[in-house]
Scaffold this motif. Sequence first.
Motif, PDB file in Angstrom:
ATOM      1  N   VAL A 124      14.755   1.383  39.895  1.00 53.41           N
ATOM      2  CA  VAL A 124      14.946   2.611  39.133  1.00 53.41           C
ATOM      3  C   VAL A 124      16.088   3.436  39.736  1.00 53.41           C
ATOM      4  O   VAL A 124      16.213   3.569  40.949  1.00 53.41           O
ATOM      5  N   GLU A 125      16.950   3.986  38.860  1.00 53.90           N
ATOM      6  CA  GLU A 125      18.084   4.798  39.285  1.00 53.90           C
ATOM      7  C   GLU A 125      17.925   6.263  38.876  1.00 53.90           C
ATOM      8  O   GLU A 125      18.480   7.144  39.526  1.00 53.90           O
ATOM      9  N   LYS A 126      17.181   6.499  37.803  1.00 53.41           N
ATOM     10  CA  LYS A 126      16.950   7.861  37.337  1.00 53.41           C
ATOM     11  C   LYS A 126      15.460   8.022  37.064  1.00 53.41           C
ATOM     12  O   LYS A 126      14.904   7.338  36.216  1.00 53.41           O
ATOM     13  N   LEU A 127      14.809   8.951  37.779  1.00 49.40           N
ATOM     14  CA  LEU A 127      13.360   9.078  37.711  1.00 49.40           C
ATOM     15  C   LEU A 127      12.957  10.534  37.515  1.00 49.40           C
ATOM     16  O   LEU A 127      13.398  11.420  38.258  1.00 49.40           O
ATOM     17  N   GLN A 128      12.121  10.778  36.507  1.00 47.57           N
ATOM     18  CA  GLN A 128      11.604  12.115  36.205  1.00 47.57           C
ATOM     19  C   GLN A 128      10.119  12.157  36.571  1.00 47.57           C
ATOM     20  O   GLN A 128       9.321  11.401  36.028  1.00 47.57           O
ATOM     21  N   LEU A 129       9.756  13.069  37.467  1.00 48.86           N
ATOM     22  CA  LEU A 129       8.356  13.222  37.891  1.00 48.86           C
ATOM     23  C   LEU A 129       7.938  14.693  37.802  1.00 48.86           C
ATOM     24  O   LEU A 129       7.319  15.246  38.699  1.00 48.86           O
ATOM     25  N   VAL A 130       8.243  15.324  36.701  1.00 47.81           N
ATOM     26  CA  VAL A 130       8.033  16.758  36.530  1.00 47.81           C
ATOM     27  C   VAL A 130       6.553  17.088  36.330  1.00 47.81           C
ATOM     28  O   VAL A 130       5.859  16.411  35.568  1.00 47.81           O
ATOM     29  N   ASP A 131       6.094  18.127  37.017  1.00 46.51           N
ATOM     30  CA  ASP A 131       4.772  18.733  36.792  1.00 46.51           C
ATOM     31  C   ASP A 131       3.638  17.711  36.890  1.00 46.51           C
ATOM     32  O   ASP A 131       2.866  17.520  35.957  1.00 46.51           O
ATOM     33  N   ASN A 132       3.548  17.059  38.048  1.00 40.62           N
ATOM     34  CA  ASN A 132       2.492  16.068  38.280  1.00 40.62           C
ATOM     35  C   ASN A 132       1.551  16.443  39.425  1.00 40.62           C
ATOM     36  O   ASN A 132       0.720  15.628  39.823  1.00 40.62           O
ATOM     37  N   SER A 133       1.699  17.655  39.973  1.00 38.55           N
ATOM     38  CA  SER A 133       0.853  18.110  41.086  1.00 38.55           C
ATOM     39  C   SER A 133       0.921  17.159  42.279  1.00 38.55           C
ATOM     40  O   SER A 133      -0.068  16.955  42.977  1.00 38.55           O
ATOM     41  N   LEU A 134       2.079  16.592  42.527  1.00 39.01           N
ATOM     42  CA  LEU A 134       2.259  15.656  43.635  1.00 39.01           C
ATOM     43  C   LEU A 134       2.337  16.411  44.959  1.00 39.01           C
ATOM     44  O   LEU A 134       2.995  17.445  45.054  1.00 39.01           O
ATOM     45  N   THR A 135       1.690  15.869  45.987  1.00 38.33           N
ATOM     46  CA  THR A 135       1.662  16.520  47.291  1.00 38.33           C
ATOM     47  C   THR A 135       2.322  15.705  48.393  1.00 38.33           C
ATOM     48  O   THR A 135       2.808  16.278  49.366  1.00 38.33           O
TER      49      THR A 135
END
Length: 224
Positions: A138-149
């Motif tokens: 993967v070269e472009k990854l969107q992980l918006v608003d996932n409550s990741l810690t």
Amino acid sequence: SSHFFIFKTINEKFSCYQLSAYALHTWTHIRTCMQLPSSRFRFVPWHRLEQCEVTGDQLTCPRVREGPSDEELFHTEEDEVCLERGRRRRREDEGQNWEERLQENWENCVELNLSYQDLGDPFQKENFLRILRRLIRVEKLQLVDNSLTNLSTVRLPRCKILNLHRNHLVCLRQLPKLPVVEHLCLSENAIGSLLGLGTLGNSPLRSLNLTRNPVTFTQDYRAR
């Protein structure tokens, strides 16, 4: 006249109650009538649908959340949806090729959006991390608003653009390993210091967005 007024008031309240009950019944009936024929399939994974030619790496924003139980999913009071039987028949007709074609193909994803997953269950979070560890191309990854810690156990060897907007990261050490990242968005997290910034020292980083993080209240934090 007072007795008439009391009777009129009670009558008006009763009429309003009747009207509300009628409106609720009408609205429920309308919603039932307007339900699409495809509504019964709304929780069904794509690979369990008949005549499905979609593969895992073609999904725009796949969900990794746990759905309803099989009993809730495949059996309703009025209509029984026997998708599992159709799936078994296709597997017998086409052999393992059909299963292999529809299995997750995360290793070949180049651009992926996994935002807004609503990961409320520990199983969902673990499954989500499992998927991230498989994103070797993967070269472009969107992980918006996932409550990741914490993503420190994840390595994204080819990722150039990573969007972690609105998560729960508190320090830069919780970032995944990003050897070639160029653009990194960490806006609206809980990052309070720049400790761990050295982990990005060998990356060709061109932009780092820390908007609306506590660290932005530190004087001259940009100079660091």
